[in-house]
Scaffold this motif. Structure first.
Motif, PDB file in Angstrom:
ATOM      1  N   SER A   1       1.097  -1.148   0.097  1.00  9.89           N
ATOM      2  CA  SER A   1       0.020   0.043  -0.027  1.00  9.89           C
ATOM      3  C   SER A   1       0.851   1.253   0.085  1.00  9.89           C
ATOM      4  O   SER A   1       1.968   1.248   0.635  1.00  9.89           O
ATOM      5  CB  SER A   1      -0.828   0.101   1.462  1.00  9.89           C
ATOM      6  N   THR A   2       0.512   2.291  -0.802  1.00 11.05           N
ATOM      7  CA  THR A   2       1.227   3.378  -0.789  1.00 11.05           C
ATOM      8  C   THR A   2       0.276   4.583  -0.917  1.00 11.05           C
ATOM      9  O   THR A   2      -0.931   4.628  -1.363  1.00 11.05           O
ATOM     10  CB  THR A   2       2.281   3.597  -2.138  1.00 11.05           C
ATOM     11  N   GLU A   3       0.812   5.892  -0.676  1.00 10.67           N
ATOM     12  CA  GLU A   3      -0.504   7.107  -0.639  1.00 10.67           C
ATOM     13  C   GLU A   3       0.351   8.010  -1.687  1.00 10.67           C
ATOM     14  O   GLU A   3       1.456   8.182  -1.512  1.00 10.67           O
ATOM     15  CB  GLU A   3      -0.384   7.528   0.882  1.00 10.67           C
TER      16      GLU A   3
ATOM     17  N   HIS B   1      -5.511  12.643  -0.872  1.00  8.83           N
ATOM     18  CA  HIS B   1      -4.672  11.555  -0.998  1.00  8.83           C
ATOM     19  C   HIS B   1      -5.315  10.251  -1.171  1.00  8.83           C
ATOM     20  O   HIS B   1      -6.123   9.895  -0.877  1.00  8.83           O
ATOM     21  CB  HIS B   1      -4.163  11.702   0.426  1.00  8.83           C
TER      22      HIS B   1
ATOM     23  N   GLN C   1      -4.880   6.285  -1.742  1.00 12.29           N
ATOM     24  CA  GLN C   1      -4.434   5.087  -1.125  1.00 12.29           C
ATOM     25  C   GLN C   1      -4.405   4.054  -2.401  1.00 12.29           C
ATOM     26  O   GLN C   1      -5.453   3.944  -2.818  1.00 12.29           O
ATOM     27  CB  GLN C   1      -4.968   4.530   0.051  1.00 12.29           C
TER      28      GLN C   1
ATOM     29  N   ASP D   1      -3.603   0.154  -3.206  1.00 15.99           N
ATOM     30  CA  ASP D   1      -3.263  -1.159  -2.867  1.00 15.99           C
ATOM     31  C   ASP D   1      -2.710  -1.875  -4.156  1.00 15.99           C
ATOM     32  O   ASP D   1      -3.575  -1.968  -4.980  1.00 15.99           O
ATOM     33  CB  ASP D   1      -4.609  -1.529  -2.307  1.00 15.99           C
TER      34      ASP D   1
ATOM     35  N   ASN E   1      -9.945   7.108  -1.926  1.00 15.94           N
ATOM     36  CA  ASN E   1      -9.648   8.344  -1.431  1.00 15.94           C
ATOM     37  C   ASN E   1      -9.291   8.167   0.144  1.00 15.94           C
ATOM     38  O   ASN E   1     -10.082   7.505   0.896  1.00 15.94           O
ATOM     39  CB  ASN E   1     -10.675   9.182  -1.327  1.00 15.94           C
ATOM     40  N   LYS E   2      -8.056   8.329   0.591  1.00 16.30           N
ATOM     41  CA  LYS E   2      -7.771   8.120   2.057  1.00 16.30           C
ATOM     42  C   LYS E   2      -8.574   8.550   3.200  1.00 16.30           C
ATOM     43  O   LYS E   2      -8.834   7.969   4.087  1.00 16.30           O
ATOM     44  CB  LYS E   2      -6.298   8.805   2.030  1.00 16.30           C
ATOM     45  N   LYS E   3      -8.825   9.897   2.894  1.00 17.36           N
ATOM     46  CA  LYS E   3      -9.884  10.438   3.797  1.00 17.36           C
ATOM     47  C   LYS E   3     -11.458  10.195   3.794  1.00 17.36           C
ATOM     48  O   LYS E   3     -11.897   9.651   5.080  1.00 17.36           O
ATOM     49  CB  LYS E   3      -9.925  12.077   3.554  1.00 17.36           C
TER      50      LYS E   3
END
Length: 144
Positions: free
Chosen positions: A15-17, A81, A83, A85, A104-106
Protein backbone atom coordinates in the motif's frame (compact mmCIF):
# COMPACT_ATOMS: atom_id res chain seq x y z
CA UNK A 1 -22.16 -1.49 -24.79
CA UNK A 2 -20.30 -4.05 -22.70
CA UNK A 3 -18.48 -2.59 -19.72
CA UNK A 4 -15.02 -3.64 -18.56
CA UNK A 5 -15.11 -5.54 -15.29
CA UNK A 6 -12.09 -6.24 -13.14
CA UNK A 7 -12.41 -8.92 -10.49
CA UNK A 8 -10.46 -7.28 -7.69
CA UNK A 9 -8.56 -9.46 -5.22
CA UNK A 10 -9.43 -9.46 -1.53
CA UNK A 11 -5.87 -9.16 -0.22
CA UNK A 12 -3.07 -6.80 -1.21
CA UNK A 13 0.69 -7.05 -0.74
CA UNK A 14 1.56 -3.38 -0.69
CA UNK A 15 0.00 0.00 0.00
CA UNK A 16 1.22 3.50 -0.81
CA UNK A 17 -0.25 6.99 -0.64
CA UNK A 18 -0.11 9.42 -3.54
CA UNK A 19 -1.44 12.99 -3.27
CA UNK A 20 -3.23 14.33 -6.34
CA UNK A 21 -1.24 17.11 -7.99
CA UNK A 22 -2.71 19.96 -10.01
CA UNK A 23 -1.30 18.29 -13.13
CA UNK A 24 -3.48 15.23 -12.34
CA UNK A 25 -6.64 17.34 -12.69
CA UNK A 26 -8.39 17.71 -16.05
CA UNK A 27 -10.59 20.47 -17.50
CA UNK A 28 -13.59 18.94 -15.70
CA UNK A 29 -11.97 19.81 -12.38
CA UNK A 30 -11.36 16.20 -11.31
CA UNK A 31 -8.76 13.44 -11.67
CA UNK A 32 -7.99 12.90 -15.33
CA UNK A 33 -8.08 9.45 -16.86
CA UNK A 34 -4.51 9.82 -18.12
CA UNK A 35 -3.32 10.66 -14.61
CA UNK A 36 -4.67 7.36 -13.26
CA UNK A 37 -2.24 5.51 -15.54
CA UNK A 38 0.61 7.65 -14.20
CA UNK A 39 -0.46 7.00 -10.61
CA UNK A 40 -0.55 3.23 -11.04
CA UNK A 41 2.86 3.38 -12.72
CA UNK A 42 4.26 5.15 -9.65
CA UNK A 43 2.57 2.62 -7.36
CA UNK A 44 4.02 -0.29 -9.37
CA UNK A 45 7.55 1.15 -9.12
CA UNK A 46 7.13 1.56 -5.34
CA UNK A 47 5.71 -1.97 -5.04
CA UNK A 48 8.68 -3.47 -6.90
CA UNK A 49 11.14 -1.42 -4.83
CA UNK A 50 9.73 -3.03 -1.66
CA UNK A 51 11.06 -6.36 -3.00
CA UNK A 52 14.35 -4.81 -4.22
CA UNK A 53 13.26 -4.94 -7.86
CA UNK A 54 12.97 -2.36 -10.62
CA UNK A 55 11.00 -2.53 -13.86
CA UNK A 56 14.32 -3.18 -15.60
CA UNK A 57 15.52 -5.86 -13.16
CA UNK A 58 13.26 -8.50 -11.67
CA UNK A 59 15.58 -11.42 -11.07
CA UNK A 60 17.52 -10.41 -14.20
CA UNK A 61 14.46 -9.84 -16.41
CA UNK A 62 12.66 -6.63 -17.35
CA UNK A 63 8.94 -5.93 -17.26
CA UNK A 64 6.95 -4.71 -20.22
CA UNK A 65 3.24 -3.83 -20.21
CA UNK A 66 0.99 -6.02 -22.33
CA UNK A 67 -2.34 -4.39 -21.47
CA UNK A 68 -4.11 -2.10 -19.06
CA UNK A 69 -7.70 -1.86 -17.83
CA UNK A 70 -9.10 0.89 -15.64
CA UNK A 71 -12.61 1.18 -14.21
CA UNK A 72 -13.43 4.61 -12.78
CA UNK A 73 -15.56 4.50 -9.65
CA UNK A 74 -15.61 8.08 -8.28
CA UNK A 75 -14.05 11.48 -8.76
CA UNK A 76 -10.77 12.55 -7.26
CA UNK A 77 -9.87 16.19 -6.67
CA UNK A 78 -6.76 18.31 -6.27
CA UNK A 79 -5.20 17.69 -2.85
CA UNK A 80 -6.93 14.35 -2.25
CA UNK A 81 -4.63 11.66 -0.93
CA UNK A 82 -5.13 8.43 -2.83
CA UNK A 83 -4.25 5.13 -1.20
CA UNK A 84 -3.12 2.66 -3.83
CA UNK A 85 -3.19 -1.00 -2.78
CA UNK A 86 -1.23 -3.34 -5.06
CA UNK A 87 -1.07 -7.10 -5.54
CA UNK A 88 -0.25 -9.66 -8.21
CA UNK A 89 -2.16 -12.62 -9.65
CA UNK A 90 -3.08 -14.63 -12.73
CA UNK A 91 0.42 -15.96 -13.33
CA UNK A 92 1.22 -17.58 -16.66
CA UNK A 93 4.41 -18.76 -18.37
CA UNK A 94 5.56 -15.26 -19.34
CA UNK A 95 3.98 -12.88 -16.85
CA UNK A 96 1.15 -11.96 -14.54
CA UNK A 97 -1.40 -9.27 -13.75
CA UNK A 98 -0.81 -6.46 -11.28
CA UNK A 99 -3.94 -5.12 -9.56
CA UNK A 100 -4.41 -1.62 -8.14
CA UNK A 101 -7.19 -0.42 -5.84
CA UNK A 102 -7.30 3.39 -5.65
CA UNK A 103 -9.17 4.76 -2.64
CA UNK A 104 -9.61 8.27 -1.25
CA UNK A 105 -7.67 8.04 2.02
CA UNK A 106 -9.93 10.50 3.86
CA UNK A 107 -13.37 9.30 2.74
CA UNK A 108 -12.61 5.60 1.98
CA UNK A 109 -14.44 5.99 -1.36
CA UNK A 110 -13.03 3.81 -4.11
CA UNK A 111 -11.81 6.03 -6.94
CA UNK A 112 -10.69 3.39 -9.45
CA UNK A 113 -9.90 -0.27 -10.03
CA UNK A 114 -7.03 -1.03 -12.39
CA UNK A 115 -5.08 -3.96 -13.72
CA UNK A 116 -1.94 -4.12 -15.84
CA UNK A 117 -0.80 -7.24 -17.61
CA UNK A 118 2.97 -7.55 -17.54
CA UNK A 119 5.28 -9.90 -19.36
CA UNK A 120 8.93 -10.50 -18.67
CA UNK A 121 11.24 -9.25 -21.37
CA UNK A 122 14.85 -9.61 -22.44
CA UNK A 123 15.86 -6.27 -23.95
CA UNK A 124 19.13 -7.66 -25.35
CA UNK A 125 17.34 -10.40 -27.30
CA UNK A 126 14.25 -8.16 -27.88
CA UNK A 127 11.83 -10.92 -26.91
CA UNK A 128 9.65 -12.14 -24.06
CA UNK A 129 11.10 -14.62 -21.65
CA UNK A 130 9.60 -16.90 -19.01
CA UNK A 131 8.70 -15.42 -15.66
CA UNK A 132 11.64 -15.82 -13.26
CA UNK A 133 10.97 -18.76 -10.93
CA UNK A 134 12.23 -16.84 -7.88
CA UNK A 135 9.77 -13.98 -8.52
CA UNK A 136 6.82 -16.33 -9.08
CA UNK A 137 7.68 -18.37 -5.97
CA UNK A 138 8.06 -15.30 -3.77
CA UNK A 139 4.80 -13.71 -4.95
CA UNK A 140 2.82 -16.95 -4.70
CA UNK A 141 4.19 -17.60 -1.22
CA UNK A 142 3.11 -14.23 0.12
CA UNK A 143 -0.26 -14.14 -1.67
CA UNK A 144 -1.29 -17.59 -0.42
Amino acid sequence: MARIRIEMPENYLFSTEIPLRISDINYGGHLGNDAVLSIIHEARVRFLKQYHYTEMDVEGASLIMSDTAIVYKAEGFYGDHIQVDVTVGDFNKYGCDIYYLLTNKKTAVEVAHAKTGVVFFDYDARKVRPIPDAFRSQMLKITS
